[in-house]
Write an enzyme that holds these catalytic residues in place. Structure first.
Site, PDB file in Angstrom:
ATOM      1  N   ASN A   9       0.870  -1.175   0.000  1.00  0.00           N
ATOM      2  CA  ASN A   9       0.000   0.000   0.000  1.00  0.00           C
ATOM      3  C   ASN A   9       0.907   1.224   0.000  1.00  0.00           C
ATOM      4  OD1 ASN A   9      -1.801   2.045   0.532  1.00  0.00           O
ATOM      5  ND2 ASN A   9      -2.395   1.307   2.572  1.00  0.00           N
ATOM      6  N   LYS A  11       0.109   4.229  -0.259  1.00  0.00           N
ATOM      7  CA  LYS A  11      -0.551   5.390   0.364  1.00  0.00           C
ATOM      8  C   LYS A  11      -0.355   6.636  -0.512  1.00  0.00           C
ATOM      9  CE  LYS A  11      -0.189   3.150   4.794  1.00  0.00           C
ATOM     10  NZ  LYS A  11      -0.167   3.270   6.244  1.00  0.00           N
ATOM     11  N   HIS A  94      -9.685   1.039   5.099  1.00  0.00           N
ATOM     12  CA  HIS A  94      -8.390   1.239   5.762  1.00  0.00           C
ATOM     13  C   HIS A  94      -8.589   2.204   6.933  1.00  0.00           C
ATOM     14  CE1 HIS A  94      -4.290   2.488   6.532  1.00  0.00           C
ATOM     15  NE2 HIS A  94      -3.902   1.399   5.899  1.00  0.00           N
ATOM     16  N   GLU A  96      -6.901   4.603   7.964  1.00  0.00           N
ATOM     17  CA  GLU A  96      -6.675   6.026   7.649  1.00  0.00           C
ATOM     18  C   GLU A  96      -7.916   6.622   6.998  1.00  0.00           C
ATOM     19  OE1 GLU A  96      -2.933   5.445   5.641  1.00  0.00           O
ATOM     20  OE2 GLU A  96      -2.027   4.968   7.583  1.00  0.00           O
ATOM     21  N   GLU A 164      -5.494  -5.056  10.746  1.00  0.00           N
ATOM     22  CA  GLU A 164      -4.489  -4.015  10.958  1.00  0.00           C
ATOM     23  C   GLU A 164      -4.811  -3.237  12.232  1.00  0.00           C
ATOM     24  OE1 GLU A 164      -2.467  -2.861   7.016  1.00  0.00           O
ATOM     25  OE2 GLU A 164      -4.192  -1.573   7.284  1.00  0.00           O
ATOM     26  N   GLY A 170       2.233   2.362  10.789  1.00  0.00           N
ATOM     27  CA  GLY A 170       3.149   3.486  10.628  1.00  0.00           C
ATOM     28  C   GLY A 170       3.869   3.889  11.902  1.00  0.00           C
ATOM     29  N   SER A 210       3.284  -1.909  10.361  1.00  0.00           N
ATOM     30  CA  SER A 210       4.734  -1.901  10.602  1.00  0.00           C
ATOM     31  C   SER A 210       5.418  -3.213  10.225  1.00  0.00           C
ATOM     32  CB  SER A 210       5.038  -1.521  12.062  1.00  0.00           C
ATOM     33  OG  SER A 210       4.588  -0.204  12.334  1.00  0.00           O
TER      34      SER A 210
HETATM   35  P1  PGA Z   1       2.690   0.422   7.623  1.00  0.00           P
HETATM   36  O1  PGA Z   1       1.212   0.567   7.006  1.00  0.00           O
HETATM   37  O2  PGA Z   1       3.260  -0.869   7.084  1.00  0.00           O
HETATM   38  O3  PGA Z   1       3.426   1.630   7.130  1.00  0.00           O
HETATM   39  O4  PGA Z   1       2.528   0.378   9.113  1.00  0.00           O
HETATM   40  C1  PGA Z   1       0.397  -0.560   6.835  1.00  0.00           C
HETATM   41  C2  PGA Z   1      -0.919  -0.143   6.269  1.00  0.00           C
HETATM   42  O5  PGA Z   1      -1.422   0.910   6.622  1.00  0.00           O
HETATM   43  O6  PGA Z   1      -1.505  -0.867   5.450  1.00  0.00           O
END
Ligand code: PGA
Length: 253
Positions: A9, A11, A94, A96, A164, A170, A210
């Protein structure tokens, strides 16, 4: 046998020129790895260029979001019909989107239904926030998100679910492998109740939050975990390749 699944992803990172060079830096390596479904989810504006580049390869594309209507006066939105020409998967729900853009369980549910209608395969994200985790409410939250997203939807083996935990995304603080596997086992049992056991056994359920080249093995070694949704580490060609190749090696052994 569930085919392992690794999705990157990206982003809101990479211009379309940068996206082109990022994919160029990993495509050859990804092509050499078999036994894992490999999916890249760039920003919308890079889907056309990536679609041309990966065509004919084993690498598949996904979008990071979509609106649930087919077309019309929805300024700034992207529809499932537009995406269906460019990619196979779409990330929905997601955290976010849920927490920065106010997406409710109800909106996520409409998006899942609409994606399936247009032949897109949803990567449905669920996960609890830190305070919910601290209060021991992980299962309750994940169960609510799942039931809401999948209600009135016929059992669908092409669905992918990503667990997640919001506190792991993140932050560099990944969940432990066993902890993630326990929640994923619970997710599978919820799907078995909602749909049926056979479908639940066939669905790919990923861990996300992460994930790096250093910790992927901890997750993939868990038989319950079928792959990962990778954010930050998917922006580095070498690290993403390492994540995919470790997955192939561990799941294939
Ligand atoms: P990250 O994000 O690996 O940067 O923690 C994972 C995600 O949001 O899918």
């Amino acid at each position: 046998m569930r085919m392992p699944f690794i999705a990157g992803n990206w982003k809101m990172n990479t211009t379309h020129v940068e996206a082109e060079s990022l994919v160029a830096g990993m495509l050859g390596g990804l092509e050499e790895i078999s036994g894992v479904e490999k999916v890249l989810c760039p920003p919308f504006v890079s889907l056309p260029v990536l679609n041309r580049i990966v065509r004919g390869s084993s690498v598949k594309l996904g979008a990071q979001n979509m609106y649930f209507e087919e077309k019309g006066a929805y300024t700034g939105e992207i529809s499932p019909r537009m995406l269906a020409e460019l990619c196979e998967f779409v990330i929905l729900g997601h955290s976010e989107r849920r927490w920065y853009f106010g997406e409710t369980d109800e909106v996520v549910s409409k998006k899942v239904r609409s994606a399936l209608e247009y032949g897109l395969k949803p990567i449905l994200c669920v996960g609890e926030r830190l305070e919910e985790n601290d209060a021991g409410r992980t299962k309750e939250v994940v169960d609510r998100q799942l039931r809401s997203a999948l209600k009135d939807i016929d059992p669908c083996p092409s669905l992918v679910i990503a667990y997640e935990p919001v506190w792991a995304i993140g932050t560099g603080k990944a969940a432990g492998g066993e902890q993630a596997a326990a929640t994923i086992r619970f997710v599978r049992s919820s799907v078995a109740e909602l749909w049926n056991r056979d479908i639940a056994q066939d669905l790919r359920i990923l861990y996300g939050g992460s994930v790096t080249g250093n910790n992927i093995a901890e997750f993939i070694r868990q038989s319950e975990i079928d792959g990962a949704l990778v954010g930050g580490a998917s922006l580095k060609a070498e690290e993403f390749l390492s994540i995919v190749s470790q997955t192939a090696a561990i799941k294939g052994s």
